[in-house]
Design a protein around this motif. Structure first.
Motif, short mmCIF file in Angstrom:
data_model
loop_
_atom_site.label_atom_id
_atom_site.label_comp_id
_atom_site.label_asym_id
_atom_site.label_seq_id
_atom_site.Cartn_x
_atom_site.Cartn_y
_atom_site.Cartn_z
N VAL A 117 -6.24 -2.22 13.88
CA VAL A 117 -5.72 -3.59 13.79
C VAL A 117 -5.57 -4.01 12.34
N CYS A 118 -6.58 -3.74 11.53
CA CYS A 118 -6.52 -4.12 10.11
C CYS A 118 -5.52 -3.27 9.35
N GLY A 119 -5.28 -2.03 9.83
CA GLY A 119 -4.31 -1.18 9.15
C GLY A 119 -2.90 -1.70 9.23
N THR A 120 -2.59 -2.45 10.29
CA THR A 120 -1.25 -3.02 10.40
C THR A 120 -1.01 -4.16 9.41
N LEU A 121 -2.07 -4.68 8.81
CA LEU A 121 -1.95 -5.78 7.85
C LEU A 121 -2.07 -5.31 6.40
N LEU A 122 -2.15 -4.00 6.19
CA LEU A 122 -2.35 -3.51 4.83
C LEU A 122 -1.16 -3.82 3.93
N GLN A 123 0.06 -3.57 4.38
CA GLN A 123 1.21 -3.82 3.53
C GLN A 123 1.42 -5.30 3.27
N GLU A 124 0.94 -6.13 4.18
CA GLU A 124 1.12 -7.58 4.01
C GLU A 124 -0.02 -8.22 3.23
N ARG A 125 -1.26 -7.75 3.43
CA ARG A 125 -2.42 -8.39 2.81
C ARG A 125 -3.21 -7.45 1.88
N GLY A 126 -2.95 -6.17 1.97
CA GLY A 126 -3.72 -5.22 1.18
C GLY A 126 -3.08 -4.91 -0.16
N MET A 127 -3.64 -3.94 -0.84
CA MET A 127 -3.12 -3.49 -2.14
C MET A 127 -3.23 -1.97 -2.19
N VAL A 128 -2.33 -1.37 -2.96
CA VAL A 128 -2.24 0.08 -3.06
C VAL A 128 -2.45 0.49 -4.51
N SER A 129 -3.12 1.61 -4.70
CA SER A 129 -3.37 2.16 -6.03
C SER A 129 -3.32 3.68 -5.94
N LEU A 130 -3.14 4.30 -7.08
CA LEU A 130 -3.04 5.76 -7.15
C LEU A 130 -4.40 6.35 -7.46
N LYS A 131 -4.74 7.42 -6.76
CA LYS A 131 -5.99 8.13 -7.00
C LYS A 131 -5.68 9.40 -7.78
N TRP A 132 -6.24 9.50 -8.97
CA TRP A 132 -5.96 10.62 -9.87
C TRP A 132 -7.13 11.59 -9.85
N GLU A 133 -6.80 12.84 -10.07
CA GLU A 133 -7.82 13.87 -10.17
C GLU A 133 -7.43 14.84 -11.29
N LYS A 134 -8.44 15.42 -11.89
CA LYS A 134 -8.23 16.34 -13.01
C LYS A 134 -8.03 17.75 -12.48
#
Length: 689
Positions: free
Chosen positions: A598-615
């Motif tokens: 249910v909460c996953g359907t609201l991610l694009q509307e209420r959530g935020m996205v970031s990039l996860k980097w690895e070495k």
């Protein structure tokens, strides 16, 4: 004036490239012009048909990706909506950089902090919970090797011969060992190396368990090239010496015959031959001494100009001047200071005031070394120092004064304050990568820093401070203003005495505290979540709702055991979740798989996205950072509070009636006030009028 014509772009006609007339009436001709059309996206633009592809790069009605598409935003929209979208873009993330300072406690406040550390409801106090969070970050950041380098564990590196023996599997003494010989004349120990036999060398060469064996091929290539270069240099020098030897002898003899008397030169040459000298050629031994004696200054310089390169190659002349032969001023000589009294104080020296004392009244003092053995107590019976207090004291000294405790400091040109400080810790020696948090373990629950925080200070540099803390949370751009206003401006800045009120007898040890404010129009309290290091808004749910929830609790019927909320349709659950704040959504997503969907359907509307980097490390040893994946999450923002109101809490005077630290001192006998009465000479009391 000549104007350079612009080149016609590919696919456009010569006339269309220069035409900007909406009502162009030029007849259509092949390779010259084309018809005028309107934009297919209905943006109102009128242009020649050959410019349609170029117009799409500027058309406001063209569908394009978000400017933050490379940072994870998945949305596409019309170009004229980009500016409005950036305000709510999930990839437009802002980091809160609000910082503050919190200092270690002093000895005068030990009673309060000792009591508040042992209180059962310590998590309910907002100021104490924030202080514990900052203290945990402080203990993790303090490296013990930076404060007490002398108390670190000494890691003994294995000897070279031990590594060789362990790698080859030979018996003791098979590898090349070193025997101590006699002391040489300069006091150095001469080491005699026992040579290995041919079998031992072959075994050592075939061994693969040596350190840095992977670099053997590169080293072997370098050594092989250098060996070939050395052989080539020797061959060229031999050829050069053989071909120019005869010419140099003839040229030098002819020049000497012209410059000097031939009879005198022959006598000198014969004398030199009798003394072991062989001539003036650059490869002859002792040629520089003979040239310096036989030739004048001009001839000597000319000889160096013509034969300087060969003299350097044959080792007769140094390529660089040795350090011990560097030029120094002849009039300046170093003065050896044997004692303090032999040093002449400069006339420009001005002693400090506390050093200007009468020498006749100076107390006689002696230099004497002291040790803990002078106390008459064994080392095991000496009191142990507390790791936390000693470490924080050393950090605070370095923070405020710029140096460690008992650091040797030169007061002026003559006097030096020599300081020594030793510590005796029960947990010493420390590991090289140990932090203060690793040393104390479970003792970190005790509070060692002030509950009061300051945002502005002039006593230190915040950029390199161990006692400086920052918020560090990430928010969407449209959420940041609400977070800063409610958390930092309303709550954190007003904790000390206004938002949270403490007992006036807190300096005696009373730990009573109560929150004075709540959101206007809502029954809710502010709590501090230590897991997420943030404040949260907790509503006060009536007890009747709890009883209703128990009444509709699911029965254990072997089927899907769902609560009443989970039995609702998915669309209704999503509609209900749309009213929740970001912090509640992040907690609700961890309840069950259904709530996570249910909460996953609201991610694009209420959530935020970031990039996860690895070495990433490559086979050749190089490294680079790669974007592993995109992470979607909710921020820790609670519902925006526009206005606060006072809670219906009792006054602090009600607590003082039952406070155990409030002890009244009652006096039943009258006390004479000195301003109203005075004593007479015969001991009677006379009333002032």
């Amino acid at each position: 004036m000549m104007v350079k014509s612009r080149k016609t772009p590919m696919g456009q006609h010569e006339h269309c490239n220069k035409c900007h007339n909406v009502h162009c009436q030029v007849p259509v001709q092949i390779s010259v012009s084309c018809m005028v059309v309107k934009c297919r996206k209905n943006c109102g633009a009128v242009l020649h048909k050959c410019k349609e592809e170029e117009h799409l790069l500027l058309c406001p009605n063209e569908k394009v990706h978000c400017l933050n598409a490379d940072y994870g935003c998945p949305f596409t929209m019309l170009r004229h909506r980009l500016a409005k979208h950036l305000e709510v873009c999930p990839a437009s993330v802002v980091n809160c950089s609000q910082d503050w300072n919190r200092w270690p406690i002093s000895d005068t406040d030990l009673d309060f902090y000792r009591n508040v550390s042992g209180a059962s409801q310590i998590q309910e106090h907002l100021d104490v919970a924030m202080a514990l969070r900052d203290q945990e970050l402080l203990f993790r950041s303090i490296k013990m090797k930076n404060i007490f380098p002398e108390l670190m564990e000494v890691i003994e590196e294995p000897a070279l011969q031990d590594m060789a023996v362990a790698g080859t599997g030979l018996a003791d003494g098979a590898a090349g060992s070193f025997d101590c010989g006699e002391f040489t004349e300069n006091g150095c120990m001469r080491l005699v190396e026992n040579e290995l036999s041919q079998e031992e060398r072959d075994a050592l060469a075939k061994n693969r368990n040596l350190e840095s064996i992977q670099n053997y091929s590169s080293w072997e290539g370098i050594f092989r090239k250098e060996m070939e270069a050395c052989k080539q240099t020797v061959k060229s020098l031999d050829k050069q010496a053989g071909s120019s030897g005869v010419k140099e002898e003839q040229a030098s003899s002819n020049s000497h015959r012209e410059m000097r008397d031939p009879h005198q030169f022959q006598e000198n040459a014969a004398t030199a031959s009798m003394n072991g000298a062989t001539g003036l050629a650059p490869w002859h031994d002792g040629v520089m001494e003979r040239v310096g004696k036989e030739l004048n200054i001009g001839e000597y310089n000319m000889y160096l100009v013509h034969n300087g390169a060969m003299l350097i190659n044959f080792g007769q002349l140094a390529a660089c001047t040795p350090r011990e032969k560097d030029f120094v001023y002849g009039n300046l000589e170093p003065i050896e200071v044997q004692t303090i009294r032999s040093f002449n104080v400069p006339t420009s020296y001005r002693a400090k005031r506390h050093h200007l004392k009468d020498p006749t009244r100076k107390i006689k003092s002696i230099h004497q070394s002291v040790d803990t053995a002078d106390l008459g107590v064994s080392a095991e019976d000496l009191p142990k120092s507390d790791e936390v207090n000693a470490t924080l004291l050393c950090c605070l000294e370095k923070e405020l004064k710029g140096h460690l405790i008992s650091e040797s400091v030169g007061t002026d040109g003559l006097y030096i304050d020599v300081g020594t400080q030793t510590y005796n810790f029960a947990s010493a020696p420390f590991k090289t990568d140990a932090t203060l948090s690793d040393i104390i373990g479970d003792k970190s629950c005790n509070l060692h820093v002030h509950i009061q925080a300051e945002s502005v200070t002039r006593r230190h540099n915040k950029t390199s401070s161990a006692f400086n803390y920052s918020c560090g949370h990430f928010f969407r751009r449209d959420e940041y203003h609400s977070h800063f206003k409610n958390v930092h401006s309303d709550i954190q800045a007003c904790l000390n005495g206004w938002f949270e009120e403490r007992c006036p007898l807190a300096y005696l040890g009373c730990t009573f505290s109560q929150t004075r404010f709540q959101p206007a129009g809502h029954q809710a309290t502010i709590k501090y979540c230590r897991d997420l290091s943030t404040f949260a808004l907790q509503p006060m749910v009536p007890s009747s709702l709890f009883e209703a929830a128990r009444a509709f609790s699911p029965q254990q019927n072997g089927a899907r055991n769902l609560d009443p909320l989970s039995r609702l349709p998915f669309e209704i659950l999503r509609h209900i979740a749309g009213y929740l704040d970001s912090f509640t959504l992040s907690q609700l997503s961890q309840v069950s798989h259904l709530m996570r969907e249910v909460c996953g359907t609201l991610l694009q509307e209420r959530g935020m996205v970031s990039l996860k980097w690895e070495k990433k490390t490559y086979s050749h040893g190089g490294t680079s950072w790669k974007c592993r994946k995109k992470v979607w999450e909710f921020s820790c923002l609670f519902s925006t509070v526009d206005r606060w109101s006072f809670r219906n809490a009792p006054s602090m005077s009600e607590h003082l009636k039952a406070c155990s630290f409030y002890q009244r001192e009652e006096h039943s006998e009258p006390v004479a006030l000195p301003c109203l009465r005075e004593a007479t000479e015969n001991g009677t009391v006379k009333q002032n009028r």
